[in-house]
Design a protein around this motif. Sequence first.
Motif, PDB file in Angstrom:
ATOM      1  N   GLY A  88      41.736  43.121  52.714  1.00  0.00           N
ATOM      2  CA  GLY A  88      40.504  42.819  51.995  1.00  0.00           C
ATOM      3  C   GLY A  88      40.640  42.929  50.493  1.00  0.00           C
ATOM      4  N   SER A  89      39.717  42.272  49.801  1.00  0.00           N
ATOM      5  CA  SER A  89      39.618  42.341  48.356  1.00  0.00           C
ATOM      6  C   SER A  89      38.136  42.241  48.005  1.00  0.00           C
ATOM      7  N   GLN A  90      37.802  42.399  46.753  1.00  0.00           N
ATOM      8  CA  GLN A  90      36.391  42.391  46.388  1.00  0.00           C
ATOM      9  C   GLN A  90      36.179  42.022  44.924  1.00  0.00           C
ATOM     10  N   ILE A  91      34.953  41.639  44.628  1.00  0.00           N
ATOM     11  CA  ILE A  91      34.463  41.525  43.260  1.00  0.00           C
ATOM     12  C   ILE A  91      33.420  42.614  43.100  1.00  0.00           C
ATOM     13  N   ALA A  92      33.670  43.543  42.207  1.00  0.00           N
ATOM     14  CA  ALA A  92      32.782  44.691  42.041  1.00  0.00           C
ATOM     15  C   ALA A  92      31.510  44.303  41.303  1.00  0.00           C
ATOM     16  N   PRO A  93      30.406  45.001  41.557  1.00  0.00           N
ATOM     17  CA  PRO A  93      29.164  44.724  40.827  1.00  0.00           C
ATOM     18  C   PRO A  93      29.309  45.081  39.346  1.00  0.00           C
ATOM     19  N   ASN A  94      28.675  44.302  38.502  1.00  0.00           N
ATOM     20  CA  ASN A  94      28.789  44.488  37.057  1.00  0.00           C
ATOM     21  C   ASN A  94      27.451  44.143  36.418  1.00  0.00           C
ATOM     22  N   TYR A 100      23.589  41.234  39.500  1.00  0.00           N
ATOM     23  CA  TYR A 100      24.203  42.461  39.999  1.00  0.00           C
ATOM     24  C   TYR A 100      24.380  42.322  41.502  1.00  0.00           C
ATOM     25  N   CYS A 101      25.615  42.057  41.921  1.00  0.00           N
ATOM     26  CA  CYS A 101      25.942  41.886  43.330  1.00  0.00           C
ATOM     27  C   CYS A 101      27.429  42.140  43.489  1.00  0.00           C
ATOM     28  N   TYR A 102      27.872  42.213  44.734  1.00  0.00           N
ATOM     29  CA  TYR A 102      29.311  42.319  44.959  1.00  0.00           C
ATOM     30  C   TYR A 102      29.721  41.458  46.137  1.00  0.00           C
ATOM     31  N   LEU A 103      31.020  41.168  46.172  1.00  0.00           N
ATOM     32  CA  LEU A 103      31.558  40.274  47.188  1.00  0.00           C
ATOM     33  C   LEU A 103      32.756  40.925  47.856  1.00  0.00           C
ATOM     34  N   LEU A 104      32.787  40.852  49.195  1.00  0.00           N
ATOM     35  CA  LEU A 104      33.958  41.264  49.956  1.00  0.00           C
ATOM     36  C   LEU A 104      34.634  40.022  50.504  1.00  0.00           C
ATOM     37  N   ASN A 105      35.952  40.011  50.437  1.00  0.00           N
ATOM     38  CA  ASN A 105      36.706  38.870  50.945  1.00  0.00           C
ATOM     39  C   ASN A 105      37.797  39.396  51.875  1.00  0.00           C
ATOM     40  N   ILE A 106      37.702  39.060  53.161  1.00  0.00           N
ATOM     41  CA  ILE A 106      38.642  39.560  54.159  1.00  0.00           C
ATOM     42  C   ILE A 106      39.645  38.463  54.515  1.00  0.00           C
ATOM     43  N   ARG A 354      41.370  36.093  42.615  1.00  0.00           N
ATOM     44  CA  ARG A 354      41.999  35.923  41.307  1.00  0.00           C
ATOM     45  C   ARG A 354      40.955  35.598  40.241  1.00  0.00           C
ATOM     46  N   GLY A 355      41.419  35.588  38.990  1.00  0.00           N
ATOM     47  CA  GLY A 355      40.497  35.351  37.883  1.00  0.00           C
ATOM     48  C   GLY A 355      39.732  34.046  38.010  1.00  0.00           C
ATOM     49  N   GLY A 356      40.431  32.993  38.401  1.00  0.00           N
ATOM     50  CA  GLY A 356      39.776  31.698  38.569  1.00  0.00           C
ATOM     51  C   GLY A 356      38.755  31.715  39.689  1.00  0.00           C
ATOM     52  N   ASP A 357      39.062  32.440  40.786  1.00  0.00           N
ATOM     53  CA  ASP A 357      38.119  32.559  41.898  1.00  0.00           C
ATOM     54  C   ASP A 357      36.858  33.288  41.454  1.00  0.00           C
ATOM     55  N   LYS A 358      37.047  34.332  40.663  1.00  0.00           N
ATOM     56  CA  LYS A 358      35.904  35.102  40.182  1.00  0.00           C
ATOM     57  C   LYS A 358      35.011  34.242  39.293  1.00  0.00           C
ATOM     58  N   ALA A 359      35.626  33.450  38.411  1.00  0.00           N
ATOM     59  CA  ALA A 359      34.858  32.580  37.527  1.00  0.00           C
ATOM     60  C   ALA A 359      34.079  31.540  38.332  1.00  0.00           C
TER      61      ALA A 359
END
Length: 391
Positions: A88-94, A100-106, A354-359
């Motif tokens: 798993g990986s994630q985008i943390a809330p900021n 303000y949300c977060y994402l989990l990617n399995i 990755r950075g591009g995915d987050k954007a």
Amino acid sequence: MLDLTKLARQMQGLSQHLTVEAAASRQRLELAQKHLQQAYEFQKDLIDRQEKWRDRILFANATPIEPLEACIDIPVPPKIHTVIATDGSQIAPNHHEIAYCYLLNIGRVVLHYGQNRHPILDSLPEVFYRPEDLYMSRQWGIRTEEWMGYRRTASEATVLAELACAVKGEAPSLAMVDGSLIYWFLEQLPIDARDRILPPIIEAWQRMRDAQIPLMGYLSASRNVEGMNFLRLLACPHPVPDCISYCPNQLEKIPCKIFEHLRDTSLWATQLKPGQRGPLWRSNARILDLYEDQKIYFCYIHVGAEIARIEVPAWVAENTAIFDQALGLMLAQVQKGYGYPVAIAEAHNQAVVRGGDKARFFALLEKQMIKAGLKNVGTSYKEARKRGSIA
């Protein structure tokens, strides 16, 4: 920006420190080897003392199930088999982002060998934005970022069980995860918080047990010392290993800490040849009391590039045929992955954001917010300035 010129001045001191540490480590290793040799003869007595005084011993230690001198060759796996893995990986809330949300990617991986079948290589994303998801953990004093990691662990187990049950019975199979099956972080969680994380994991493991698909945790560069701590029972100078009476402060320099900082892997590297495993151990971590009948066993294996720690539930360790086959499949995965299991590595690659995915994620979120009629959608001035320098 890192100033390498200033940093270089500190390197000489670091180099000298590492040289001293290397010499001390060699001495500890030689001492540990001598104690291991002695433990061959007194293994049963040590286990009896360990069991009798387990409630008075204050350091984590494991119980050897097989002779300590065991060096067992890993069997060759069947050519037709399937290996399943999740990570798993994630985008943390900021607070400085547009929402303000977060994402989990399995990441999901199913690799079929000798079956002429297409693999599964994909990921399952899930976004969390409801107040109960974002703020629930604060009632227990747990930061959202930490809670997100715990939720991810549970999701990885659940998805792994779904994949494993989907390939049930088609070929010999192995389900793998990156890291330990002993979730030490659970010890520090309040009961209500723990009850939201552990039950889904145990349920997922039970589904794999019902399907007779072995589960395995693979630990690279393990820092564990449960095996070394068993040898501390031999080094104890007191009549009985009663830490509470004789050595209540384990942070102090106490007589049995003669192998301090020496890892299990360092000792077994001197005992095993490539393709061999050491004895099977049962972990006595107190958190495992909550695992119902899913106690965790482990062993150390020379996979070629390193000594890896392998963890399995009790039902796998107690079934010799399944256990040996699982070890063979694991070693084949390491060889295919040039030193690391290919299925776990691919699951990580599928999961990583990755950075591009987050954007693109936040761009999609911004589009949806504008479509919903929200105004003043955008990042904070701080976040915008951090993404580009004026100077």
